[in-house]
Design a protein around this motif. Structure first.
Motif, PDB file in Angstrom:
ATOM      1  N   GLY A   6       0.829  -1.208   0.000  1.00  0.00           N
ATOM      2  CA  GLY A   6       0.000   0.000   0.000  1.00  0.00           C
ATOM      3  C   GLY A   6       0.862   1.256   0.000  1.00  0.00           C
ATOM      4  O   GLY A   6       0.575   2.217  -0.720  1.00  0.00           O
ATOM      5  N   PHE A   7       1.920   1.233   0.789  1.00  0.00           N
ATOM      6  CA  PHE A   7       2.841   2.367   0.871  1.00  0.00           C
ATOM      7  C   PHE A   7       3.524   2.602  -0.480  1.00  0.00           C
ATOM      8  O   PHE A   7       3.614   3.737  -0.953  1.00  0.00           O
ATOM      9  N   ALA A  10       0.939   3.937  -2.998  1.00  0.00           N
ATOM     10  CA  ALA A  10       0.626   5.336  -2.674  1.00  0.00           C
ATOM     11  C   ALA A  10       1.813   6.229  -3.011  1.00  0.00           C
ATOM     12  O   ALA A  10       1.643   7.338  -3.538  1.00  0.00           O
ATOM     13  N   ALA A  13       1.906   6.762  -6.726  1.00  0.00           N
ATOM     14  CA  ALA A  13       0.828   7.667  -7.152  1.00  0.00           C
ATOM     15  C   ALA A  13       1.135   9.111  -6.778  1.00  0.00           C
ATOM     16  O   ALA A  13       0.966  10.027  -7.595  1.00  0.00           O
ATOM     17  N   LEU A  14       1.595   9.330  -5.546  1.00  0.00           N
ATOM     18  CA  LEU A  14       1.819  10.702  -5.083  1.00  0.00           C
ATOM     19  C   LEU A  14       3.068  11.339  -5.674  1.00  0.00           C
ATOM     20  O   LEU A  14       3.074  12.529  -5.988  1.00  0.00           O
ATOM     21  N   ALA A 122       2.631  15.448  -0.005  1.00  0.00           N
ATOM     22  CA  ALA A 122       2.767  14.021  -0.318  1.00  0.00           C
ATOM     23  C   ALA A 122       3.541  13.289   0.772  1.00  0.00           C
ATOM     24  O   ALA A 122       3.137  12.207   1.215  1.00  0.00           O
ATOM     25  N   LEU A 126       2.239  10.297   3.292  1.00  0.00           N
ATOM     26  CA  LEU A 126       2.887   8.976   3.296  1.00  0.00           C
ATOM     27  C   LEU A 126       3.474   8.634   4.671  1.00  0.00           C
ATOM     28  O   LEU A 126       3.384   7.494   5.115  1.00  0.00           O
ATOM     29  N   GLY A 129       0.337   8.290   7.128  1.00  0.00           N
ATOM     30  CA  GLY A 129      -0.727   7.367   6.743  1.00  0.00           C
ATOM     31  C   GLY A 129      -0.367   5.894   6.778  1.00  0.00           C
ATOM     32  O   GLY A 129      -1.241   5.039   6.639  1.00  0.00           O
ATOM     33  N   PHE A 130       0.916   5.580   6.948  1.00  0.00           N
ATOM     34  CA  PHE A 130       1.351   4.179   6.915  1.00  0.00           C
ATOM     35  C   PHE A 130       2.313   3.910   8.063  1.00  0.00           C
ATOM     36  O   PHE A 130       3.080   4.783   8.469  1.00  0.00           O
TER      37      PHE A 130
END
Length: 197
Positions: A6-7, A10, A13-14, A122, A126, A129-130
């Motif tokens: 997931g990290f 993400a 993407a970011l 971003a 990151l 969020g993780f």
């Protein structure tokens, strides 16, 4: 493993989405070629490492609580983005005799990362969020910095390569000017978007 995947997704993407750093890399690649853009790309990377350190240590949040710092950083960013957009928009065609005009520098890349609002947003998302390693904050931050460093290096190389793939179009002075101006406008639009979010 699921948190790491997931990290990574993400992070891709970011950091890979169009923004001031990535669009400036594509513009530099298109206007100056891949080889002449490497130092600038390295500067962006080092600047992003500094941004990660600022976010990971909480210094960024502390700095923005000081009155006057946020408007000053925004003003510096705007001035540098205008300068970079002008430099890209006025870059001569690849085959022009005055082609020796210097491409954006390593220091310019570092500075752009440091004043790029998207970079801070971003990295904050990151890092907050993780959680990759719950047992150790130091190990968690180190793993995030290493993983993001690898992602950013890959993404930057791809954007610079994509821009340099356009260099054939830059041999025609009219097409060169139009593409340079287009990249400059996109760079300024990305700044405006990053400031508004």
């Amino acid at each position: 493993m699921q948190d790491l995947l997931g990290f990574v997704f993400a992070g891709l993407a970011l950091t890979g989405s169009p923004g001031p750093n990535t669009l400036s890399l594509a513009a530099v690649g298109a206007a100056y070629g891949f080889r002449r853009g490497i130092l600038y790309m390295a500067g962006l990377f080092v600047g992003m490492l500094i941004v990660m350190a600022v976010i990971a240590t909480g210094v960024g949040g502390l700095m923005l609580t000081v009155p006057g710092v946020a408007p000053l950083v925004t003003a510096l960013a705007a001035v540098y983005f205008l300068y970079l957009a002008f430099k890209i928009a006025t870059a001569p065609p690849i085959d022009a005799p005055d082609r020796e005009r210097r491409a954006p520098s390593f220091q310019g890349g570092v500075f752009l990362s440091l004043v790029n609002p998207k970079a801070y947003a971003a990295m904050a998302a990151l890092f907050s969020g993780f959680q990759l390693f719950s047992a150790s904050t130091e190990l968690d931050l180190t793993a995030k910095i290493i993983a993001l460093g690898a992602i950013i290096a890959l993404v930057n190389a791809l954007w610079l390569s994509a821009g340099s793939a356009l260099t054939a179009l830059f041999r025609d002075p009219t097409a060169s000017r139009a593409i340079n101006i287009g990249f400059a406008v996109l760079l300024l639009a990305s700044l405006a978007f990053a400031v508004l979010i």
